[in-house]
Design an enzyme around this catalytic site. Structure first.
Site, PDB file in Angstrom:
ATOM      1  N   ARG A   1       4.577   6.645  14.326  1.00  0.00           N
ATOM      2  CA  ARG A   1       4.646   7.221  12.976  1.00  0.00           C
ATOM      3  C   ARG A   1       4.016   8.605  12.936  1.00  0.00           C
ATOM      4  O   ARG A   1       2.920   8.811  13.469  1.00  0.00           O
ATOM      5  CB  ARG A   1       3.919   6.313  11.976  1.00  0.00           C
ATOM      6  CG  ARG A   1       4.111   6.726  10.513  1.00  0.00           C
ATOM      7  CD  ARG A   1       3.241   5.889   9.600  1.00  0.00           C
ATOM      8  NE  ARG A   1       1.862   6.369   9.566  1.00  0.00           N
ATOM      9  CZ  ARG A   1       0.844   5.695   9.031  1.00  0.00           C
ATOM     10  NH1 ARG A   1       1.053   4.500   8.515  1.00  0.00           N
ATOM     11  NH2 ARG A   1      -0.372   6.213   9.019  1.00  0.00           N
TER      12      ARG A   1
ATOM     13  N   ASP B   1       0.355   4.986   1.698  1.00  0.00           N
ATOM     14  CA  ASP B   1      -0.448   5.449   2.822  1.00  0.00           C
ATOM     15  C   ASP B   1      -1.568   6.405   2.415  1.00  0.00           C
ATOM     16  O   ASP B   1      -1.345   7.387   1.698  1.00  0.00           O
ATOM     17  CB  ASP B   1       0.435   6.156   3.857  1.00  0.00           C
ATOM     18  CG  ASP B   1       1.292   5.189   4.646  1.00  0.00           C
ATOM     19  OD1 ASP B   1       0.944   4.004   4.716  1.00  0.00           O
ATOM     20  OD2 ASP B   1       2.321   5.631   5.203  1.00  0.00           O
TER      21      ASP B   1
ATOM     22  N   HIS C   1       4.698   0.203   0.258  1.00  0.00           N
ATOM     23  CA  HIS C   1       5.414  -0.609   1.232  1.00  0.00           C
ATOM     24  C   HIS C   1       4.527  -1.752   1.723  1.00  0.00           C
ATOM     25  O   HIS C   1       3.306  -1.737   1.555  1.00  0.00           O
ATOM     26  CB  HIS C   1       5.950   0.227   2.395  1.00  0.00           C
ATOM     27  CG  HIS C   1       4.934   1.041   3.116  1.00  0.00           C
ATOM     28  ND1 HIS C   1       4.430   2.235   2.637  1.00  0.00           N
ATOM     29  CD2 HIS C   1       4.316   0.844   4.319  1.00  0.00           C
ATOM     30  CE1 HIS C   1       3.561   2.736   3.485  1.00  0.00           C
ATOM     31  NE2 HIS C   1       3.466   1.904   4.508  1.00  0.00           N
TER      32      HIS C   1
ATOM     33  N   HIS D   1       0.807  -1.212   0.000  1.00  0.00           N
ATOM     34  CA  HIS D   1       0.000   0.000   0.000  1.00  0.00           C
ATOM     35  C   HIS D   1       0.845   1.268   0.000  1.00  0.00           C
ATOM     36  O   HIS D   1       2.012   1.262   0.392  1.00  0.00           O
ATOM     37  CB  HIS D   1      -0.940   0.016   1.212  1.00  0.00           C
ATOM     38  CG  HIS D   1      -0.230   0.110   2.533  1.00  0.00           C
ATOM     39  ND1 HIS D   1       0.408  -0.964   3.109  1.00  0.00           N
ATOM     40  CD2 HIS D   1      -0.056   1.150   3.397  1.00  0.00           C
ATOM     41  CE1 HIS D   1       0.947  -0.606   4.255  1.00  0.00           C
ATOM     42  NE2 HIS D   1       0.693   0.684   4.453  1.00  0.00           N
TER      43      HIS D   1
END
Length: 277
Positions: A266, A97, A251, A95
């Site tokens: 994150r 983000d 990723h 995917h």
């Protein structure tokens, strides 16, 4: 500051640098490497939530709190990605983000708090390299097309709970994120690099194709992106950091560690309009 490229198309490890104490010159060099290598890796970094937040702001304005992920109590914009005993990770997908947003994020900075001794690697793919690998005739066919991106991937995941009315939270949140369309070929606003902008998790279909044509086309392109030649793999340790350009990468989190405790923080930086002009 030492830069060590890790693969042919993507990824570099940066050493002899502390992210919590960057001079303007160091950040300028780091940012140039970020654009060139698309994902940067760092070891042995100490970042308090305040420092992590501040580092993200050097790349741009931060995204608001994620619609589903938990966050650091003192910093709602720092997402917590955590596995604990009895709470293993769900199914993983390649995917990019938050492409279910009208303006997908620019980049993310992920800091490992603690990780399993083995397993839990993350892979990144250069979608610019994938695009350039396609025959010119194929690229011309895909240019100008758009794909629909939606929030649907969180449906029935561990983040999908029910509200007081017994309804899915994903269904409820989806009303705030209606389907959006992004061009298949995206021009990076800083490097002018052409890149393929699709991903397995959030891309639903290609506009203007029949469902069968769209599915066949997407699966063909996804399969190309799964080739090792376009990827880099990173093994996490406590204190490791990854910074990636969300505009030109995908990723994939390898979930081979069961419910062994794992926790990462994150921050995500807002992006600008995604267009092919």
């Amino acid at each position: 500051m030492k830069i060590t490229p890790l693969s042919r198309h993507i990824g570099a490890e940066i050493s002899e640098l502390q992210l919590n104490d960057l001079s303007e010159h160091e950040f300028s060099r780091l940012y140039s490497a970020f654009l060139e290598y698309k994902v940067l890796f760092f070891r042995d970094q100490e970042l308090t939530p305040d420092q992590h937040f501040a580092l993200g702001q050097r790349f741009g304005e931060l995204e608001p709190p994620h619609p589903f992920f938990p966050h650091v109590e003192s910093h709602p914009q720092i997402v917590v990605i955590e596995t604990s005993r009895g709470n293993p990770p769900g199914e993983s997908f390649w995917h990019t983000d938050m492409t279910f947003q009208r303006f997908p994020p620019k980049c993310s900075i992920l800091h490992a708090q603690y990780v399993p001794e083995r397993g839990g690697d993350t892979l990144w793919c250069s979608m610019a390299a994938v695009w350039q690998s396609l025959p010119e005739s194929r690229r011309q066919t895909l240019k100008g097309l758009e794909a629909c991106h939606q929030l649907h991937a969180f449906k029935n995941s561990r983040y999908d709970q029910t509200n007081e009315q017994g309804e899915s939270i994903v269904d409820e949140k989806s009303a705030q994120y209606p389907p959006v369309f992004h061009p298949l070929m995206y021009v990076h606003p800083e490097t002018q690099e052409e890149t393929l902008f699709i991903n397995e998790q959030f891309t639903r279909y290609i506009d203007g194709m029949t469902p069968q044509e769209s599915e066949a086309c997407l699966q063909e392109l996804f399969e190309i992106a799964r080739q090792d030649v376009f990827q880099v793999r990173f093994s996490w340790k406590a204190g490791s950091v990854a910074i990636w350009d969300n505009r030109v990468t995908q990723h994939f989190a390898v979930t081979d560690y069961g419910d062994t405790p794992r926790k990462l923080h994150r921050v995500t930086v807002k992006g600008a309009e995604n267009n092919s002009d």
